[in-house]
Design a protein around this motif. Structure first.
Motif, PDB file in Angstrom:
ATOM      1  N   SER A 111      60.844 -54.567  -2.587  1.00 27.48           N
ATOM      2  CA  SER A 111      60.158 -54.193  -3.842  1.00 27.48           C
ATOM      3  C   SER A 111      61.433 -53.763  -4.904  1.00 27.48           C
ATOM      4  CB  SER A 111      59.106 -53.429  -3.837  1.00 27.48           C
ATOM      5  OG  SER A 111      59.635 -51.829  -3.884  1.00 27.48           O
ATOM      6  N   PRO A 112      61.247 -54.115  -6.161  1.00 30.25           N
ATOM      7  CA  PRO A 112      62.173 -53.395  -6.819  1.00 30.25           C
ATOM      8  C   PRO A 112      62.043 -52.065  -7.095  1.00 30.25           C
ATOM      9  CG  PRO A 112      60.349 -54.578  -8.237  1.00 30.25           C
ATOM     10  CD  PRO A 112      60.245 -54.729  -6.892  1.00 30.25           C
ATOM     11  N   TYR A 127      64.710 -51.949  -2.691  1.00 30.89           N
ATOM     12  CA  TYR A 127      63.944 -51.628  -1.464  1.00 30.89           C
ATOM     13  C   TYR A 127      63.571 -52.468  -0.573  1.00 30.89           C
ATOM     14  CZ  TYR A 127      63.356 -47.586  -4.947  1.00 30.89           C
ATOM     15  OH  TYR A 127      63.711 -46.700  -5.775  1.00 30.89           O
ATOM     16  N   PHE A 164      55.926 -57.136   9.742  1.00 32.25           N
ATOM     17  CA  PHE A 164      55.954 -57.903   8.535  1.00 32.25           C
ATOM     18  C   PHE A 164      56.929 -57.006   7.819  1.00 32.25           C
ATOM     19  CE2 PHE A 164      52.603 -60.530   7.671  1.00 32.25           C
ATOM     20  CZ  PHE A 164      51.674 -60.260   8.558  1.00 32.25           C
ATOM     21  N   TYR A 187      61.510 -52.989   3.478  1.00 32.24           N
ATOM     22  CA  TYR A 187      60.424 -52.222   4.534  1.00 32.24           C
ATOM     23  C   TYR A 187      60.150 -52.969   5.646  1.00 32.24           C
ATOM     24  CZ  TYR A 187      59.307 -50.523  -0.257  1.00 32.24           C
ATOM     25  OH  TYR A 187      59.559 -50.118  -1.539  1.00 32.24           O
ATOM     26  N   GLY A 198      58.067 -51.352  -9.285  1.00 27.61           N
ATOM     27  CA  GLY A 198      57.224 -52.525  -8.870  1.00 27.61           C
ATOM     28  C   GLY A 198      56.414 -52.764  -7.560  1.00 27.61           C
ATOM     29  N   SER A 199      55.914 -53.772  -7.221  1.00 33.72           N
ATOM     30  CA  SER A 199      55.045 -53.796  -5.836  1.00 33.72           C
ATOM     31  C   SER A 199      55.819 -54.407  -4.957  1.00 33.72           C
ATOM     32  CB  SER A 199      53.733 -54.434  -6.332  1.00 33.72           C
ATOM     33  OG  SER A 199      53.002 -53.993  -7.610  1.00 33.72           O
ATOM     34  N   GLN A 200      55.293 -53.998  -3.825  1.00 28.54           N
ATOM     35  CA  GLN A 200      55.979 -54.875  -2.814  1.00 28.54           C
ATOM     36  C   GLN A 200      55.672 -56.279  -2.565  1.00 28.54           C
ATOM     37  OE1 GLN A 200      55.840 -52.778   1.098  1.00 28.54           O
ATOM     38  NE2 GLN A 200      55.990 -50.714   0.250  1.00 28.54           N
ATOM     39  N   TYR A 206      62.225 -48.056   6.396  1.00 32.59           N
ATOM     40  CA  TYR A 206      62.708 -48.531   5.237  1.00 32.59           C
ATOM     41  C   TYR A 206      63.895 -48.254   4.576  1.00 32.59           C
ATOM     42  CZ  TYR A 206      61.733 -43.973   3.214  1.00 32.59           C
ATOM     43  OH  TYR A 206      61.759 -42.531   2.779  1.00 32.59           O
ATOM     44  N   LEU A 230      48.530 -51.907   8.468  1.00 35.78           N
ATOM     45  CA  LEU A 230      50.174 -52.019   8.640  1.00 35.78           C
ATOM     46  C   LEU A 230      50.492 -50.635   8.819  1.00 35.78           C
ATOM     47  CD1 LEU A 230      48.996 -54.468   7.131  1.00 35.78           C
ATOM     48  CD2 LEU A 230      51.428 -54.680   6.556  1.00 35.78           C
ATOM     49  N   PHE A 266      55.603 -59.313   0.230  1.00 36.07           N
ATOM     50  CA  PHE A 266      55.706 -59.637   1.742  1.00 36.07           C
ATOM     51  C   PHE A 266      56.248 -60.734   2.239  1.00 36.07           C
ATOM     52  CE2 PHE A 266      53.743 -55.624   3.566  1.00 36.07           C
ATOM     53  CZ  PHE A 266      53.272 -55.109   2.472  1.00 36.07           C
ATOM     54  N   GLY A 267      56.779 -60.694   3.551  1.00 32.75           N
ATOM     55  CA  GLY A 267      56.994 -62.127   4.144  1.00 32.75           C
ATOM     56  C   GLY A 267      55.817 -62.533   5.023  1.00 32.75           C
ATOM     57  N   ALA A 268      55.994 -63.650   5.761  1.00 35.85           N
ATOM     58  CA  ALA A 268      54.957 -64.339   6.501  1.00 35.85           C
ATOM     59  C   ALA A 268      54.566 -63.644   7.713  1.00 35.85           C
ATOM     60  CB  ALA A 268      55.257 -65.680   6.502  1.00 35.85           C
ATOM     61  N   TYR A 296      57.297 -53.310   8.654  1.00 33.96           N
ATOM     62  CA  TYR A 296      55.763 -52.571   9.128  1.00 33.96           C
ATOM     63  C   TYR A 296      55.481 -53.384  10.396  1.00 33.96           C
ATOM     64  CZ  TYR A 296      54.827 -51.135   4.140  1.00 33.96           C
ATOM     65  OH  TYR A 296      55.132 -50.932   2.943  1.00 33.96           O
ATOM     66  N   GLN A 329      51.611 -54.455  12.432  1.00 34.12           N
ATOM     67  CA  GLN A 329      50.470 -54.518  11.911  1.00 34.12           C
ATOM     68  C   GLN A 329      49.751 -54.866  13.356  1.00 34.12           C
ATOM     69  OE1 GLN A 329      48.871 -58.222  10.361  1.00 34.12           O
ATOM     70  NE2 GLN A 329      47.102 -57.014   9.224  1.00 34.12           N
TER      71      GLN A 329
END
Lengths: 111, 114
Positions: free
Chosen positions: A94-95, A31, A90, A33, A98-100, A48, A43, A102-104, A35, A37
């Motif tokens: 995520s798998p 997965y 941003f 995404y 699991g949890s997301q 996605y 966010l 994030f990039g910078a 976003y 901000q």
């Protein structure tokens, strides 16, 4: 061990110009995404993807297009930039379970 | 509709003091809940998450959060704040429809005085 990489980090556009933000992940996540901000709004999900070749709309999709031609990449495009699209963008991945991660972030200014 | 409310926009604490950041959510089913931290100019880092089980969740950097179903809350706590904890903190709830989508609160900006 790069994780999620976004390019470019900064971009300035004039109204009506187009551009593409690139997100790359090296964790083999299914997965991905995008976003945006904005101050005081947290966010918000733009689009996605739940797998290579798939995309879906999020909360604020208007004015954006996305593509996921390869599993590791998720592109966000603006066809005709507007000042209202000035924001920090941003990418996350995520798998399936699991949890997301994030990039910078990519800071976009539209004049 | 699902939503997340973080009532405090800004909080200032002294170094060494305790901290509690509030988060309230709106969701009919049992929620998946998250706290993320964002340092200036950086992306979001996961502090902790609640999926099920023990309602007191331990995270990284000495943070913990407690899920209270009766109050629809998931408050973040730390017993002693360090100057490096100054950042913006986001609470999030897993969105309906799956695929690990998240709905974020507006964030709480934490300042730490020496």
């Amino acid at each position: 061990n790069a994780g999620v990489t976004q390019t470019p980090k900064f971009r300035v556009l004039k109204t009506g110009q187009s551009m593409t933000l690139l997100c790359a992940q090296d964790m083999n996540h299914e997965y991905m995404y995008w976003y945006r901000q904005d101050p005081g709004m947290g966010l918000r999900l733009i689009h996605y993807s739940v797998g290579e070749g798939t995309t879906a709309k999020g909360e604020v999709p208007d004015g954006y297009n996305v593509s996921r031609l390869k599993k590791q990449n998720f592109l966000l495009g603006l066809e005709s930039a507007a000042p209202s699209q000035t924001s920090v963008y941003f990418c996350a991945s995520s798998p399936e379970a699991g949890s997301q991660t994030f990039g910078a972030g990519s800071r976009l200014t539209v004049l | 509709a699902q939503s997340v409310t973080q009532p405090d926009i800004h909080i200032t604490v002294s170094e060494g003091a305790s901290l509690e950041l509030r988060c309230n959510y709106s969701y009919g089913a049992t929620p998946y809940l998250f706290w993320y931290v964002q340092s200036p100019g950086q992306g979001l880092q996961l502090l902790l998450k609640y999926f099920s089980g023990d309602t007191l969740v331990q995270g990284i950097k000495g943070f913990e959060a407690e899920f209270k179903r009766s109050q629809s809350s998931f408050n973040l706590r730390k017993p002693s704040v360090h100057w490096s904890d100054a950042a913006e903190y986001f609470c999030a709830v897993g969105a309906a429809g799956g695929y690990n989508k998240l709905i974020f609160g507006a964030g709480t900006r934490l300042a730490v005085h020496p």
